[in-house]
Scaffold this motif. Structure first.
Motif, PDB file in Angstrom:
ATOM      1  N   HIS A 117      -2.126   6.520  -4.567  1.00  0.00           N
ATOM      2  CA  HIS A 117      -3.466   6.728  -4.003  1.00  0.00           C
ATOM      3  C   HIS A 117      -3.476   6.274  -2.551  1.00  0.00           C
ATOM      4  O   HIS A 117      -3.122   5.130  -2.245  1.00  0.00           O
ATOM      5  N   ARG A 121      -5.699   5.270  -0.504  1.00  0.00           N
ATOM      6  CA  ARG A 121      -6.622   4.227  -0.030  1.00  0.00           C
ATOM      7  C   ARG A 121      -6.434   2.894  -0.756  1.00  0.00           C
ATOM      8  O   ARG A 121      -7.074   1.914  -0.427  1.00  0.00           O
ATOM      9  N   ARG A 122      -5.585   2.845  -1.744  1.00  0.00           N
ATOM     10  CA  ARG A 122      -5.411   1.616  -2.508  1.00  0.00           C
ATOM     11  C   ARG A 122      -4.469   0.633  -1.798  1.00  0.00           C
ATOM     12  O   ARG A 122      -3.568   1.027  -1.065  1.00  0.00           O
ATOM     13  N   PHE A 123      -4.708  -0.650  -2.069  1.00  0.00           N
ATOM     14  CA  PHE A 123      -3.770  -1.688  -1.659  1.00  0.00           C
ATOM     15  C   PHE A 123      -3.878  -2.824  -2.655  1.00  0.00           C
ATOM     16  O   PHE A 123      -4.849  -2.954  -3.396  1.00  0.00           O
ATOM     17  N   ILE A 133     -14.057  -6.827   1.323  1.00  0.00           N
ATOM     18  CA  ILE A 133     -13.465  -5.634   0.687  1.00  0.00           C
ATOM     19  C   ILE A 133     -14.456  -5.165  -0.360  1.00  0.00           C
ATOM     20  O   ILE A 133     -14.556  -5.729  -1.452  1.00  0.00           O
ATOM     21  N   HIS A 164      -1.251   5.695   3.132  1.00  0.00           N
ATOM     22  CA  HIS A 164      -2.429   4.943   3.566  1.00  0.00           C
ATOM     23  C   HIS A 164      -2.546   5.039   5.089  1.00  0.00           C
ATOM     24  O   HIS A 164      -1.531   4.999   5.802  1.00  0.00           O
ATOM     25  N   ASP A 214     -12.143  -1.050   4.516  1.00  0.00           N
ATOM     26  CA  ASP A 214     -12.513   0.273   3.994  1.00  0.00           C
ATOM     27  C   ASP A 214     -11.506   0.803   2.972  1.00  0.00           C
ATOM     28  O   ASP A 214     -11.561   1.977   2.597  1.00  0.00           O
ATOM     29  N   SER A 215     -10.604  -0.060   2.514  1.00  0.00           N
ATOM     30  CA  SER A 215      -9.633   0.322   1.499  1.00  0.00           C
ATOM     31  C   SER A 215     -10.111  -0.122   0.121  1.00  0.00           C
ATOM     32  O   SER A 215     -11.119  -0.819  -0.011  1.00  0.00           O
ATOM     33  N   LEU A 236      -8.523  -4.097   6.190  1.00  0.00           N
ATOM     34  CA  LEU A 236      -8.497  -3.456   4.871  1.00  0.00           C
ATOM     35  C   LEU A 236      -9.895  -3.267   4.293  1.00  0.00           C
ATOM     36  O   LEU A 236     -10.046  -2.862   3.147  1.00  0.00           O
ATOM     37  N   LEU A 261       0.828  -1.205   0.000  1.00  0.00           N
ATOM     38  CA  LEU A 261       0.000   0.000   0.000  1.00  0.00           C
ATOM     39  C   LEU A 261       0.866   1.260   0.000  1.00  0.00           C
ATOM     40  O   LEU A 261       2.089   1.198   0.181  1.00  0.00           O
TER      41      LEU A 261
END
Length: 317
Positions: free
Chosen positions: A241, A243-245, A220, A181, A196-197, A194, A177
């Motif tokens: 970004h 919030r991305r993973f 997710i 984050h 809310d990611s 995760l 991530l």
């Protein structure tokens, strides 16, 4: 009357499944292509092989009579091909799952053969001719068409009945991530954290079984896909970004991408399964040698350890 083996194979698979969609999936062709092959075969034979009542299919009397001879014809054709294949050529192996770097495992496996039995010499690792498949359906099609001898990647059902696979490695997976984050500073993460990611995937999730099942299992909800232009490009998109993973095997060397962090996943630890896949009856001597080297390295490196109280494996879920 000359029979087209592709048409005969389509008939046999459809007769076994009694479902054109499932048969087409196992042959890695479209349902329309399978229907056309069976239609041409029926036209050549001058008789119907299937009745199509309602939503299913059923063998006609002619179809039932044709099935066992058709199976024998296919087996004879496969034996004829196997008898003419040069046994001294390299073993043709396709790999898939490129962001997860399957070549790492094959390189480790083929770097040394399996340990010898007492009183026996060590078996050398086979010579390989490596290629790249896009995904599991592509590899299945290449195996069924005889274009390759084996394939290496993550295997999940359904599989055609005449293919065999052997589990080689269970590899722990980390979350990757952005350093921006909210969870980037954590020493380890539970998969549920995760929730809310945004799961960033290198393509459509319907073609990425492991990521799709991870997202479903751990709720997710936000998922987005990119274009697979290689690991550095993909991870740059993750890093940009907050919030991305995404997920990568724990020992994959990360490219030099600024703003990126890899965090171990625990309670449970997801495991990515690597398997060797081949067509039953393939007599290339390199195939048994490769299977033996895989088993030997798995034992030495403890690749197949799995604890259901600690680990998550989609195949066992």
């Amino acid at each position: 009357m000359d029979l087209d083996m592709a048409q005969v194979r389509a008939f046999v698979y459809a007769a076994q499944e009694l479902h054109f969609g499932r048969a087409a999936g196992k042959l890695a062709i479209t349902q329309q292509a399978l229907s056309k092959r069976i239609g041409r075969l029926e036209s050549l034979l001058g008789t119907k092989l299937f009745d199509r009542p309602g939503h299913g299919v059923a063998l006609t009397e002619a179809g039932r009579g044709f099935l066992e001879p058709a199976r024998r014809v296919l087996a004879a054709a496969d034996d004829a091909v196997a008898a003419t294949v040069r046994k001294d050529r390299p073993l043709r192996v396709d790999v898939w799952g490129h962001l997860y770097a399957p070549m790492r495992t094959l390189a480790q496996v083929t770097g040394r053969g399996p340990g010898p039995e007492p009183g026996q010499a060590a078996v050398p690792a086979p010579e390989l001719e490596l290629g790249h498949g896009r995904d599991l359906p592509t590899a299945l099609a290449a195996l069924l068409h005889g274009d390759i001898d084996a394939a290496f990647g993550r295997v999940h059902p359904p599989l055609p009945a005449d293919l065999t696979h052997r589990l080689v490695r269970l590899e722990p997976v980390d979350a990757v991530l952005s350093t921006d984050h909210p969870l980037a500073a954590e020493p380890a993460l539970r998969p549920g954290q995760l929730r809310d990611s945004v799961l960033w995937a290198p393509g459509a999730l319907d073609r990425l079984d492991f990521l799709r099942r991870f997202a479903d299992r751990f709720d997710i909800r936000e998922r987005a896909g990119s274009v697979n232009l290689g690991l550095p490009h993909f991870l740059t998109e993750v890093a940009q970004h907050p919030r991305r993973f995404s997920l990568l095997p724990a020992d994959v060397p990360l490219p030099d991408v600024p703003g990126l962090r890899s965090v171990p996943l625990v309670d449970p630890t997801p495991l990515y399964a690597w398997s060797l896949l081949w067509r039953t009856g393939n007599t290339h001597p390199g195939l048994s040698a490769l299977a033996a080297t895989c088993a030997g390295e798995a034992g030495r490196s403890r690749w197949l350890e799995y604890d259901p109280a600690r680990d998550w494996l989609p195949e066992k879920a």
